[in-house]
Design an enzyme around this catalytic site. Structure first.
Site, short mmCIF file in Angstrom:
data_model
loop_
_atom_site.label_atom_id
_atom_site.label_comp_id
_atom_site.label_asym_id
_atom_site.label_seq_id
_atom_site.Cartn_x
_atom_site.Cartn_y
_atom_site.Cartn_z
N HIS A 198 2.56 -59.24 95.20
CA HIS A 198 2.15 -60.27 94.40
C HIS A 198 0.57 -60.97 94.58
CE1 HIS A 198 6.36 -60.70 93.47
NE2 HIS A 198 6.01 -61.03 92.35
N ARG A 305 4.57 -66.59 84.85
CA ARG A 305 5.34 -66.51 86.21
C ARG A 305 5.29 -68.06 86.53
NH1 ARG A 305 2.78 -61.22 86.98
NH2 ARG A 305 4.33 -59.80 87.82
N ARG A 341 9.03 -67.41 82.01
CA ARG A 341 10.03 -67.02 83.02
C ARG A 341 10.55 -68.33 83.69
NH1 ARG A 341 9.13 -62.05 86.92
NH2 ARG A 341 8.11 -63.65 88.16
N GLU A 442 15.54 -55.81 85.61
CA GLU A 442 14.75 -55.38 86.72
C GLU A 442 15.49 -55.23 88.08
OE1 GLU A 442 11.91 -58.51 88.17
OE2 GLU A 442 13.35 -60.01 87.45
N ASN A 465 8.19 -53.57 88.21
CA ASN A 465 7.76 -53.81 89.65
C ASN A 465 9.07 -53.75 90.51
OD1 ASN A 465 5.23 -54.24 88.53
ND2 ASN A 465 5.26 -56.39 88.83
N ARG A 476 8.41 -53.05 97.64
CA ARG A 476 7.14 -53.22 96.77
C ARG A 476 5.87 -53.40 97.25
NH1 ARG A 476 8.33 -57.32 92.07
NH2 ARG A 476 6.05 -57.81 91.97
N CYS A 513 7.00 -55.96 81.29
CA CYS A 513 5.75 -56.74 81.66
C CYS A 513 5.49 -56.35 83.15
CB CYS A 513 6.41 -58.31 81.64
SG CYS A 513 7.91 -58.34 82.34
C1 PEP Z 1 8.47 -57.15 87.61
O1 PEP Z 1 9.33 -57.08 88.52
O2 PEP Z 1 8.14 -55.93 87.15
C2 PEP Z 1 8.01 -58.64 87.15
C3 PEP Z 1 7.14 -58.34 86.04
O3 PEP Z 1 8.02 -59.52 87.93
P1 PEP Z 1 7.50 -59.77 89.30
O4 PEP Z 1 6.38 -58.76 89.60
O5 PEP Z 1 6.98 -61.39 89.18
O6 PEP Z 1 8.63 -59.61 90.31
MG MG Z 2 10.20 -59.06 89.15
#
Ligand code: PEP
Ligand code: MG
Length: 587
Positions: A198, A305, A341, A442, A465, A476, A513
């Site tokens: 993040h 976000r 979101r 996701e 992600n 990640r 996204c």
């Molecule tokens: C994702 O998981 O791809 C996403 C867009 O949300 P975040 O990166 O905020 O977890």
């Molecule tokens: Mg996510």
């Protein structure tokens, strides 16, 4: 680095946010402060007092800066707390006693100040009055800042970065990254992290060059070391030589020329050579990014976000505070759509001020996060839902839930949304009755059950992600396994296809996204698989648009079919890389 050894050192990390930065390191180590003890020579005592007075001035400036930022990002009321901090700095008892102790003992000013401050902190902490007890915390906070300035140490918060520096840290949390000031942060280097952690996402939104996964670099550098951060190649160059600086000057010039060209093309429509229009939207974390959304010609926001609003304060923002922030974005971009979101905390995003809501967990990425936490805290969740609904009266809002695992959760979330609507109707507060509601896909279970979910919502937004993280069991944020995080793994491609097919069978829009959407190399593949919309950091939009304008959708579809037929992910990557380079170089 050892001051004797000024030779150039090149460290390979992971390219996280494009761009090149040259500047001095600002070490952000968050260690406990160690106050040295020594006697100051008699002839240097005047200078020592001046050093103390200067530190008070610098601390005052730091606090004013944070105060302005909080007032801007949150509210003037929240910023009032810093008035109390400024008062500590003007406290004649604290300052006078420090100077008297110094004149009496000749001990270094840090030691004198620390001793007196600790005495005050202790005395206030023992008082049986809540207001005065709180002063103890204020003195503690301010004393720490003054000591950091005196010791020339990195500040305890990134918001305190005043001069232009390259931030170097073992790791940066999402909430810390949210406090980074773009005008002061030239670049970011972290030992930990990966392309989708993040802090990196925030760096990308702010167009700050970043390299992560540098292992133990932060423990080897000193504050003030000169660095180049090459966010294209993932390199950090310590003590660059004149030749290296010259070479980077040339690279930067070439990149800037190309960027200017990209920006010119960005004014044109996002349309393929065979006339297919592609919807391109922006991902944002803060209301002040609205200007970037416009500047980069996004057709709206595909992912806001909202958790970053919650990171900016010690308290959970009220419905009114949330409404004000959401309305600012929605009204600022109307009539363009804004996908808001709902709260996605947990995992690597703890909730400051209310850590009790989530608690310590052995497995936070699989824990009590996002929609799970919201469904168990319906009042907190409905405050947010009402705030979003009310903002929908000021423009075009789409609402989406993160981390939906299956139909039951989506039903429960939609039921609470319905309650929020009824509550607003009773209060006679306006909202858009046509508000479109989507689910992020996701979690693998949501992807597999996407045909069921498609009947319960108006759109899908694929969060690659997390989806890739959970499909491949690759954390990640872990640089050790970052190389295994593979967006073209056959399982990923099949799952993407399955989600898109399920969405289209029900005539709902399918967007992406996650960071995969903003990495131009994957854009033709995603479009070829049938994705309707891509949402990415605003600064990545020009490259995506440029590429879209150089390809035929029919070729992208063929590319996707060829990729799906592959069994070897390396060959798949070679296919999409060749497709990408053929189009980027031809223009
Ligand atoms: C994702 O998981 O791809 C996403 C867009 O949300 P975040 O990166 O905020 O977890
Ligand atoms: Mg996510």
């Amino acid at each position: 680095m050892d001051p004797q050894a000024k030779s150039e050192l090149v460290i390979q990390g992971i390219a996280a946010s494009k761009g090149i930065a040259h500047g001095q390191a600002f070490l952000y180590l968050q260690n406990e402060l160690e106050v040295p003890l020594y006697t100051v020579d008699a002839d240097k005592r005047g200078a020592e007092i001046e050093r103390f007075e200067q530190a008070l001035v610098v601390t005052r400036q730091q606090i004013s800066k944070i105060q302005d930022q909080v007032a801007r990002d949150l509210s003037p009321e929240e910023a009032l707390i810093f008035d109390a901090h400024q008062l500590v700095l003007e406290d004649q008892a604290l300052i006078g006693e420090t100077i008297r102790a110094f004149e009496k003992t000749g001990l270094n000013i840090e030691t004198c100040f620390n001793n007196i401050a600790q005495r005050y902190i202790q005395a206030f902490a023992e008082i049986d009055d809540e207001y005065l007890r709180d002063r103890s915390a204020d003195i503690k906070d301010v004393a720490k800042r003054v000591l950091q300035v005196l010791l020339g140490q990195a500040a305890s918060s990134l918001t305190e970065l005043v001069e232009q520096r390259i931030i170097v840290a073992p790791d940066i949390s999402p909430s810390e990254s949210a406090g980074v000031d773009r005008s002061a942060a030239l670049g970011i280097v972290t030992d930990a992290g990966s392309h989708t952690s993040h802090a990196v996402i925030v760096a990308r939104s702010m167009k700050i060059p970043a390299v992560v996964g540098t292992r133990d670099l932060s423990s080897k550098l000193k504050n003030g070391d000169w660095l180049i951060v090459d966010g294209y190649e993932g390199l950090v160059i310590v003590n660059p030589t004149e030749q290296t600086l010259f070479r980077y000057g040339k690279i930067q010039q070439a990149k800037q020329t190309f960027e200017t060209h990209l920006l010119a093309v960005n004014e044109l429509a996002a349309e393929t050579l065979d006339g297919v229009h592609v919807s391109l939207r922006a991902n944002i974390e803060k209301p002040d990014e609205v200007a970037l959304v416009r500047q980069y010609r996004a057709q709206g926001v595909g992912l806001y976000r909202t958790e970053y609003l919650f990171f900016a304060t010690e308290e959970i923002p009220t419905e009114e505070q949330q409404y004000a922030a959401y309305r600012e974005i929605v009204a600022g971009l109307a009539p363009a759509p804004v996908t808001i979101r709902t709260l996605d905390v947990g995992g690597d995003k703890p909730l400051p001020g209310r850590p009790d809501l989530i608690g310590p967990e052995a497995n936070p990425f699989m824990g009590f996060r996002a929609i799970r936490m919201c469904l168990e805290n319906p009042e907190l969740f409905k405050d947010q839902l009402r705030a979003i609904l009310r903002a929908s009266a000021h423009g075009r809002v789409e609402l989406m839930y993160p981390m939906i695992s299956g139909p039951d959760e989506l039903t429960r979330a939609n039921n609470l949304l319905q309650e929020a609507r009824l509550e607003l109707t009773q209060r006679q507060q306006a909202f858009d009755p046509q508000l479109r509601v989507g689910a992020m896909i996701e979690i693998p279970s949501a992807a597999i059950a996407s045909d069921l979910l498609a009947g319960q919502c108006d759109f899908f937004s694929i969060g690659t992600n997390d989806l890739i993280q959970y499909l491949l069991a690759i954390d990640r944020g872990n640089s050790r396994v970052a190389a295994l995080y593979d967006p073209v793994h056959p399982a990923v491609l099949r799952v993407l296809q399955q989600i898109i097919t399920a969405g289209h069978a029900r005539n709902i829009k399918v967007s992406v996204c996650g960071e995969m959407a903003g990495d131009a190399i994957y854009v033709p593949l995603l479009l070829g698989l049938g994705v309707d919309e891509l949402s990415m950091a605003p600064s990545l939009l020009p490259t995506a648009k440029y590429l879209i304008r150089t390809l035929k959708m029919s070729d992208a579809r063929q590319l996707a079919q060829a990729a799906l037929a592959q069994t070897d992910a390396k060959k798949t990557y070679a296919l999409i890389e060749a497709f990408y380079h053929a189009r980027m170089q031809a223009n």
